[in-house]
Motif scaffolding. Structure first.
Motif, short mmCIF file in Angstrom:
data_model
loop_
_atom_site.label_atom_id
_atom_site.label_comp_id
_atom_site.label_asym_id
_atom_site.label_seq_id
_atom_site.Cartn_x
_atom_site.Cartn_y
_atom_site.Cartn_z
N ILE A 119 44.23 31.36 43.90
CA ILE A 119 44.64 32.68 43.40
C ILE A 119 45.67 33.32 44.32
O ILE A 119 45.78 32.96 45.50
CB ILE A 119 43.42 33.61 43.24
N LYS B 234 40.74 42.79 26.82
CA LYS B 234 41.38 41.94 27.82
C LYS B 234 41.29 40.46 27.41
O LYS B 234 42.29 39.73 27.50
CB LYS B 234 40.73 42.14 29.19
N LEU C 217 46.76 38.61 41.40
CA LEU C 217 45.49 38.55 40.66
C LEU C 217 44.42 39.35 41.37
O LEU C 217 43.61 40.03 40.73
CB LEU C 217 45.04 37.09 40.49
N GLN D 166 40.77 46.54 37.89
CA GLN D 166 39.76 46.48 36.83
C GLN D 166 38.41 46.96 37.35
O GLN D 166 37.71 47.73 36.69
CB GLN D 166 39.63 45.05 36.28
N THR E 136 35.43 40.38 38.20
CA THR E 136 35.66 39.03 38.75
C THR E 136 35.66 37.99 37.64
O THR E 136 36.51 37.08 37.63
CB THR E 136 34.58 38.71 39.79
N ALA F 158 38.82 38.21 35.80
CA ALA F 158 39.92 37.60 36.56
C ALA F 158 39.91 36.09 36.40
O ALA F 158 40.97 35.46 36.26
CB ALA F 158 39.81 37.99 38.03
N ILE G 215 36.43 35.66 43.06
CA ILE G 215 37.29 35.12 41.99
C ILE G 215 37.46 33.61 42.17
O ILE G 215 37.30 32.84 41.23
CB ILE G 215 38.68 35.79 42.01
N TRP H 57 45.07 42.98 40.64
CA TRP H 57 44.70 43.25 39.23
C TRP H 57 43.18 43.37 39.10
O TRP H 57 42.68 44.27 38.42
CB TRP H 57 45.22 42.12 38.35
N THR H 58 42.44 42.50 39.77
CA THR H 58 40.98 42.52 39.69
C THR H 58 40.40 43.79 40.30
O THR H 58 39.48 44.40 39.74
CB THR H 58 40.40 41.29 40.42
N LYS I 210 41.32 35.33 33.08
CA LYS I 210 42.77 35.51 33.10
C LYS I 210 43.45 34.30 33.73
O LYS I 210 44.44 33.76 33.20
CB LYS I 210 43.14 36.78 33.87
N TRP I 211 42.90 33.84 34.84
CA TRP I 211 43.48 32.68 35.52
C TRP I 211 43.41 31.44 34.64
O TRP I 211 44.37 30.68 34.54
CB TRP I 211 42.74 32.42 36.84
#
Length: 386
Positions: free
Chosen positions: A7, A42, A11, A18, A111, A114, A376, A14-15, A117-118
């Motif tokens: 990561i 999301k 990221l 959130q 988490t 995230a 994450i 961003w986490t 998202k990844w």
């Protein structure tokens, strides 16, 4: 701080954003509808389909892996606590009076988002199918995990993992206890019906207060003389209501308490013995004992094979010195319902520091966000390699 491989700082930022959003907008168990709507928005934006078969406000999504030979479930809990948050220096303090994320579930939800998202940005690296579980009602009964298991959330799942940011574990450490790791948690209500009367004429009464003192003592014999000494257990009384006069023996006493056990057999035995003692002991004094058992969560059993996989992932991802073998604790966690059905493990990510110095369920509790990158990375590595 633990070094991560997969990561980047974007990221992580961003986490944290959130997590702070969830922290500012907490919702109690079973009421996480706005949180669920945000999570769905999301996930939809990531192109990950929502599985609509499961009861709201739970959110379950399915990420199809490039090979799909194995299916791994990852879980985050979403609910907050009925606490009024303290700490005016927080720029993200709860905006809901009397409700706060005092256990880290805001961090768990952020988490797992995230990780989703990844995965959506790196689909070619994700060979396993991934079930993403954003669960309601971890902190209350009925359990959200129990409900989702009944609804079939683990159908087709090969293994399940969850994480918990832990203020009682040093920042920079990740670990768990293998085997029985957390206790069961069940409650009971007892009513003792005697015969009330004048305090000066106790021989004309059946004194429920006196009987209650014997029952409280007798319950401790369940732990010391009935339970296997190698299997930890606790019985604690937390409430007692009786009369309100100096010289009147009441007709009735009510008691409330909790039972904790570190094995399935121990939990069953303690339930059975406390019910038997209530009826028989009260009857021996000429009273009636009514025992009401309130089922909570079973013991949390971390499967050794899943723990071996998780330890290998932690060591390879972060280094040998990061892993910490923990002792079992008498706290409870409804992730145990998943582990009762499927192979898996519940993993703690340490965050003990000056920022995270208060225990969970404290009005000044906070997550040290320096632990979030490791959380994450761990979620992603479990998705890839479990």
């Amino acid at each position: 701080m633990i070094q991560t491989k997969l990561i980047d700082s974007d990221l992580v930022a961003w986490t944290i954003q959130q997590r702070r959003h969830f922290h500012m907008h907490p919702e109690l168990s079973g009421q996480e509808f706005k949180t669920a709507a945000y999570v769905k928005e999301k996930l939809t934006g990531f192109g990950i389909p929502i599985d609509s078969r499961f009861s709201a406000p739970n959110v379950v999504a399915f990420f199809k892996g490039s090979e799909g030979n194995k299916t791994i479930a990852l879980r985050a809990d979403m609910d907050a606590l009925p606490l009024h948050e303290e700490g005016d220096n927080k720029p993200y303090i709860s905006t809901v009076p009397g409700v706060m994320h005092g256990c880290g579930h805001d961090g768990h939800t952020a988490t797992l988002l995230a990780a989703a998202k990844w995965m959506s940005e790196n689909p070619h690296l994700v060979k396993n199918n991934i079930v993403l579980i954003f669960q309601s009602s971890e902190e209350a009964s009925p359990s959200g995990a129990q409900q989702l298991v009944k609804e079939g959330v683990l159908d087709g799942v090969d293994a399940i993992y969850g994480i918990h940011y832990l203020s009682g574990m040093p920042l920079g450490k990740i670990g768990f206890a293998t085997g029985y790791a957390m206790a069961s948690s069940d409650d009971f209500d007892i009513t003792i019906e005697g015969t009330g009367g004048h305090g000066g004429y106790p021989h004309q009464t059946v004194d429920p207060i006196y009987i209650a003192t014997h029952l409280i003592q007798a319950f401790q014999s369940v732990v010391s003389r009935s339970l296997n000494p190698l299997h930890a257990g606790v019985i604690s009384f937390g409430g007692m209501q009786a009369g309100n006069s100096y010289n009147v023996i009441p007709e009735k006493v009510t008691l409330q308490g909790t039972i904790r056990a570190m094995s399935f057999d121990g939990a069953e035995l303690m339930h059975k013995k406390t019910a038997q003692l209530t009826e028989s002991l009260c009857a021996s004094f000429g009273a009636k004992g009514h025992y009401h058992f309130i089922e909570g969560t079973p013991p949390l059993y971390n499967h050794p094979e899943a723990c071996a996989v998780a330890k290998d992932i932690i060591v390879k991802s972060f280094g040998e010195d990061v892993f910490l073998e923990k002792d079992p604790v008498m706290g409870a966690e409804d992730f145990s319902y998943y582990l009762k059905e499927k192979t898996g493990a519940f993993i703690n990510v340490g965050m003990q520091s000056e920022k995270s110095q208060y225990p969970h369920h404290h009005p000044k509790f906070d997550i040290d966000e320096a632990a979030i990158p490791a959380g994450i990375e761990l979620m992603i590595q479990l998705a890839l390699n479990a």
